[in-house]
Write an enzyme that holds these catalytic residues in place. Structure first.
Site, PDB file in Angstrom:
ATOM      1  N   THR A  89      12.081  -6.358 -23.155  1.00  0.00           N
ATOM      2  CA  THR A  89      10.667  -6.263 -22.777  1.00  0.00           C
ATOM      3  C   THR A  89      10.501  -6.910 -21.409  1.00  0.00           C
ATOM      4  O   THR A  89      10.735  -8.109 -21.257  1.00  0.00           O
ATOM      5  CB  THR A  89       9.795  -6.980 -23.822  1.00  0.00           C
ATOM      6  OG1 THR A  89      10.051  -6.368 -25.075  1.00  0.00           O
ATOM      7  CG2 THR A  89       8.318  -6.881 -23.471  1.00  0.00           C
TER       8      THR A  89
ATOM      9  N   CYS B 105       8.103 -12.045 -30.176  1.00  0.00           N
ATOM     10  CA  CYS B 105       7.463 -11.024 -29.334  1.00  0.00           C
ATOM     11  C   CYS B 105       5.982 -11.262 -29.058  1.00  0.00           C
ATOM     12  O   CYS B 105       5.590 -11.395 -27.903  1.00  0.00           O
ATOM     13  CB  CYS B 105       7.634  -9.649 -29.974  1.00  0.00           C
ATOM     14  SG  CYS B 105       9.319  -9.057 -29.839  1.00  0.00           S
TER      15      CYS B 105
ATOM     16  N   LYS C 106       4.925 -14.373 -26.844  1.00  0.00           N
ATOM     17  CA  LYS C 106       5.471 -14.305 -25.482  1.00  0.00           C
ATOM     18  C   LYS C 106       4.909 -13.103 -24.718  1.00  0.00           C
ATOM     19  O   LYS C 106       4.515 -13.208 -23.558  1.00  0.00           O
ATOM     20  CB  LYS C 106       6.992 -14.202 -25.620  1.00  0.00           C
ATOM     21  CG  LYS C 106       7.750 -13.686 -24.444  1.00  0.00           C
ATOM     22  CD  LYS C 106       9.246 -13.811 -24.684  1.00  0.00           C
ATOM     23  CE  LYS C 106       9.854 -12.622 -25.390  1.00  0.00           C
ATOM     24  NZ  LYS C 106       9.958 -11.391 -24.624  1.00  0.00           N
TER      25      LYS C 106
ATOM     26  N   ARG D 123      11.275 -18.838 -34.158  1.00  0.00           N
ATOM     27  CA  ARG D 123      10.568 -18.870 -32.871  1.00  0.00           C
ATOM     28  C   ARG D 123       9.061 -18.684 -33.051  1.00  0.00           C
ATOM     29  O   ARG D 123       8.622 -17.730 -33.682  1.00  0.00           O
ATOM     30  CB  ARG D 123      11.131 -17.798 -31.927  1.00  0.00           C
ATOM     31  CG  ARG D 123      12.469 -18.212 -31.337  1.00  0.00           C
ATOM     32  CD  ARG D 123      13.077 -17.135 -30.496  1.00  0.00           C
ATOM     33  NE  ARG D 123      13.565 -16.014 -31.293  1.00  0.00           N
ATOM     34  CZ  ARG D 123      14.107 -14.905 -30.796  1.00  0.00           C
ATOM     35  NH1 ARG D 123      14.198 -14.771 -29.488  1.00  0.00           N
ATOM     36  NH2 ARG D 123      14.539 -13.956 -31.580  1.00  0.00           N
TER      37      ARG D 123
END
Ligand code: UDX
Length: 436
Positions: A123, A264, A267, A332
């Site tokens: 990404t 994802c 961030k 995360r």
């Protein structure tokens, strides 16, 4: 097709393995010698259901190999996919750190032989693929290549199914030769008539951010509505059904919880906001979703505190689940990382269990947490249980046994796994999210 995958992280490993399963010859390259050694020994460094079997099968059938030798792997490839990390930059400004992408481009460039498509799987901010092209041209002006963007939409824990049965494949490119190679790579999906959305490179890059931002907004929306349900005495689960059955809204991603986490959404929403700001725009709805998500975690701390009569000091709280979602060991940005320390700081005794994530959790959570072997051991002597992650094994707990182990009767269900009425009948003091 001969494919080289740069990066054997979550995306690279799943994508490379699935391409091999399609019948292509895939070489996965990583600088991390330990990781490559582990993979060559048939061990998988991450927990993703089904991945180990698929890796083993394709290695045995000689379509999948792992190496640290980038040069040879690049030289023979029809397509080189870049699946290296793009973490938030250490400056803390939300920008994606592109160091690994640019490094990979520099390293690939001298070894390109014959026509090759360089595909961004990571990404990346809009414009990155063109920067990659510029770097490659600088390093190797004679290279015959095109760049393309092919974002991934894989959910951890369901990545293989998502890869094999995607809603769509997005490819951003501007050359017919590159298009032909990518269409050939994804050809096995034609059988199930998977749509291929072909765009220009920038649109493909932005599509990934827009998809993640939209889903994050959807979750933050239902989380806010859940809090309103708590205040009004309404039931968010029925409400979500009531709106989700409208095809224009859709029923997925309408499950309230302790806030979204993972590698994802947190961030990518920040990165997208920064991209917009650089271009003089504010994505106010995305900004609101990010704020709501941070507030949701704080509100879950308050919910737990309120259930414990206003103070967690000296109370024993048992956490079932630590990872940001089930079927992964990924910690995360897991909401547990915010919620547990807040309670620990105020003097709570924390016990915890997670089916796969405890090793990772130790890296992310402060000292002082007591990790247990199973749900029942976790709940022993607990004043309150917090169901944090909806692992299947927590969906059918022996509630009588659980209550026997506990010292209190408080059950805080941050994933709305259980029915409030049934829990009350069992004798629990129960709270869900938006389920008064
Ligand atoms: C996400 C996207 O779904 C995927 O397309 C993209 O490529 C990567 O990011 P992932 O982070 O693996 O995938 O998990 P996902 O299932 O999307 O869940 C993300 C977070 O949202 C989790 O913390 C989950 O618990 C939360 N969530 C999801 C909710 O709180 N409610 C929901 O209804 C759905």
């Amino acid at each position: 097709m001969k494919i080289t995958m740069i990066g054997t992280g979550y995306v690279g490993l799943v994508t490379g393995t699935c391409f091999a399963e399609f019948g292509h010859h895939v070489t996965c390259v990583d600088k991390d010698e330990e990781k490559i050694k582990t993979l060559l020994e048939g061990q998988i460094p991450i927990y993703e259901p089904g991945l180990d079997t698929l890796v083993l099968k394709n290695t045995r059938e000689k379509r999948l190999t792992f190496t640290t030798a980038l040069a040879d792997a690049v030289a023979v490839a029809d397509a080189v996919f870049m699946a290296v990390g793009t973490p938030s930059s250490r400056r803390g400004d939300g920008y994606a750190d592109l160091t690994y992408i640019f490094e990979a481009a520099r390293e690939i460039a001298p070894h390109l032989q014959g026509y090759t498509v360089i595909v961004d799987k990571s990404t990346v901010p809009v414009g990155t693929a063109r920067q990659v092209a510029r770097i490659i041209r600088e390093v190797n002006p004679a290279a015959d290549f095109d760049v393309a963007s092919n974002p991934e939409f894989l959910r951890e824990g369901a990545a293989i199914a998502d890869f094999m049965h995607p809603d769509r494949v997005v490819i951003g490119l501007e050359s017919l030769q590159a298009e032909n190679i990518l269409r050939e790579i994804y050809k096995p999906l034609y059988l199930q008539e998977t749509p291929i959305v072909k765009t220009d490179i920038e649109t493909a890059e932005l599509t990934k951010y827009a998809a993640n931002a939209f889903l994050a907004i959807k979750i933050s929306f239902i989380n806010e509505i859940a809090l309103l349900c708590d205040s009004l005495g309404a039931d968010v689960v029925s409400l979500a059904k009531g709106i989700g059955m409208d095809g224009r809204i859709g029923k997925k991603f309408l499950h309230p919880g302790p806030g979204y986490g993972g590698s994802c959404f947190p961030k990518d929403t920040l990165a997208m906001m920064r991209i917009a700001q650089e271009h003089g725009q504010n994505l106010r709805i995305v900004e609101a979703a990010v704020e709501v998500n941070a507030a949701q975690k704080a509100k879950m701390v308050k919910k737990i505190r309120d259930m414990l009569d206003g103070s967690e000091a000296g109370k024993t709280i048992a956490f079932l689940g630590l990872t940001f979602k089930p079927e992964t060991d990924d910690m995360r940005d897991a909401p547990a990382i915010t919620i547990i320390p807040a309670l620990l700081e105020k003097g709570a005794r924390i016990k915890a269990h997670d089916p796969q994530g405890m090793e990772e959790a130790r890296k992310y959570l402060p000292q002082g947490i007591e990790y247990a072997q199973d749900a029942y051991e976790t709940c022993k002597d607990a004043d309150a249980v917090v169901l944090m992650t909806e692992w299947n094994q927590y969906r059918a707990l022996d509630l009588d046994r659980l209550m026997e182990e506990m010292q209190g009767r408080i059950f805080i269900d941050l994933r709305n796994v259980y029915e409030p009425q049934k829990m009350k009948e069992k004798g629990f003091i129960y709270a869900g999210v938006g389920r008064s």
